[in-house]
Design a protein around this motif. Structure first.
Motif, PDB file in Angstrom:
ATOM      1  N   TYR A 199      33.709   5.182  -7.833  1.00 28.54           N
ATOM      2  CA  TYR A 199      33.173   4.213  -7.161  1.00 28.54           C
ATOM      3  C   TYR A 199      33.093   4.387  -5.674  1.00 28.54           C
ATOM      4  O   TYR A 199      32.216   4.423  -5.021  1.00 28.54           O
ATOM      5  CB  TYR A 199      33.747   2.641  -7.317  1.00 28.54           C
ATOM      6  N   THR A 200      34.627   4.741  -5.162  1.00 28.45           N
ATOM      7  CA  THR A 200      34.579   5.140  -3.648  1.00 28.45           C
ATOM      8  C   THR A 200      33.864   6.406  -3.399  1.00 28.45           C
ATOM      9  O   THR A 200      33.009   6.551  -2.234  1.00 28.45           O
ATOM     10  CB  THR A 200      36.087   5.479  -3.581  1.00 28.45           C
ATOM     11  N   LEU A 201      33.720   7.397  -4.254  1.00 30.50           N
ATOM     12  CA  LEU A 201      32.975   8.788  -3.954  1.00 30.50           C
ATOM     13  C   LEU A 201      31.461   8.457  -3.870  1.00 30.50           C
ATOM     14  O   LEU A 201      30.792   8.863  -3.151  1.00 30.50           O
ATOM     15  CB  LEU A 201      33.336   9.617  -5.205  1.00 30.50           C
ATOM     16  N   LEU A 202      31.174   7.640  -4.858  1.00 31.57           N
ATOM     17  CA  LEU A 202      29.582   7.314  -5.026  1.00 31.57           C
ATOM     18  C   LEU A 202      28.959   6.759  -3.652  1.00 31.57           C
ATOM     19  O   LEU A 202      28.018   6.840  -2.891  1.00 31.57           O
ATOM     20  CB  LEU A 202      29.387   6.382  -6.056  1.00 31.57           C
ATOM     21  N   GLU A 203      30.183   5.796  -3.282  1.00 36.68           N
ATOM     22  CA  GLU A 203      29.583   4.943  -2.022  1.00 36.68           C
ATOM     23  C   GLU A 203      29.882   5.637  -0.574  1.00 36.68           C
ATOM     24  O   GLU A 203      28.930   5.404   0.223  1.00 36.68           O
ATOM     25  CB  GLU A 203      30.558   3.630  -1.917  1.00 36.68           C
ATOM     26  N   LYS A 204      30.844   6.419  -0.520  1.00 35.08           N
ATOM     27  CA  LYS A 204      31.153   7.122   0.757  1.00 35.08           C
ATOM     28  C   LYS A 204      30.515   8.533   0.764  1.00 35.08           C
ATOM     29  O   LYS A 204      30.045   8.912   1.762  1.00 35.08           O
ATOM     30  CB  LYS A 204      32.702   7.230   0.934  1.00 35.08           C
TER      31      LYS A 204
END
Length: 233
Positions: A199-204
């Motif tokens: 989730y963090t990778l997708l958003e950032k």
């Protein structure tokens, strides 16, 4: 469904000879039992539709003469679907149905919660065959591309993509983008969803926006179909 349509991985030129081998030859010769002199349709996945006459049917190949060729434009804008690797039976459903609905590019990639992290050469061939079968069945002429990556970090967003989204059941239901969005890349997680790190990778890293596709939790293949329908309606 075009019952006499066959896929040829090569050019289609009026007056030239075309040769069907392998699965396409077997289907013509042994399944629908076409005969010499019969007229069939040929597609090559490059927005071309040809009519051809069968000139010879041999043991391992069928020879045809191309009679005419027409070109059509794709009906849908680019829609790139990134699928977290799941059970292959579900992957085949997603590839088949989303090809019918207009997806232009598929990427298969193992994710943190994938129960399968590798697709062997034979399974890759079967995935391509599933896409080709759906292409012939649904009547479209542009063949979706298929990319298989070792991990999510290896994904590069194509330059033509304008907007990136991912399925996010944590969001409220009214997070769907407007109908004006075009040239979209959409991430679907595997059956168990995305990990917190993803989730963090997708958003950032990918500047992707999370959207909730339905009020219920969707299976992998259902999410792939629903996302395609919502964005290509």
């Amino acid at each position: 469904m075009p019952s006499n349509r066959f896929y040829l991985n090569g050019p289609l030129i009026t007056g030239n000879e075309a040769i069907l081998t392998s699965h396409e030859h077997h289907h013509l010769k042994n399944v629908i039992r076409k005969s010499v002199g019969s007229s069939v349709e040929l597609i090559n996945g490059k927005n071309m539709l040809a009519t051809a006459l069968i000139s010879h049917i041999e043991r391992n190949k069928t020879l045809l003469t191309v009679q005419s060729v027409e070109t059509q434009k794709p009906h849908y804008p680019p829609f790139h679907l990134v699928l977290g690797l799941s059970h292959l039976s579900k992957v085949h459903i997603a590839l088949e149905k989303c090809t019918e609905l207009g997806v232009s590019h598929f990427t298969l990639v193992p994710m943190d919660l994938s129960k399968k992290n590798f697709i062997g050469p034979k399974d890759q061939v079967r995935c391509h065959q599933t896409i080709i079968g759906a292409l012939k069945q649904c009547g479209r002429l542009d063949l979706p591309s298929l990319e298989i990556l070792p991990n999510l970090d290896a994904l590069k967003i194509p330059s033509h993509i304008d907007s990136v989204f991912f399925g996010d059941p944590r969001k409220p239901l009214n997070t769907l983008p407007s109908a004006q969005e075009k040239n979209i890349l959409f991430f679907i997680g595997p059956d168990s969803g995305f990990s917190d790190e993803e989730y963090t990778l997708l958003e950032k890293q990918y500047s992707a926006k999370g959207v909730k596709l339905h009020q219920n939790i969707l299976r992998f293949e259902t999410a792939a179909i629903i996302s395609t329908m919502l964005f290509l309606k």
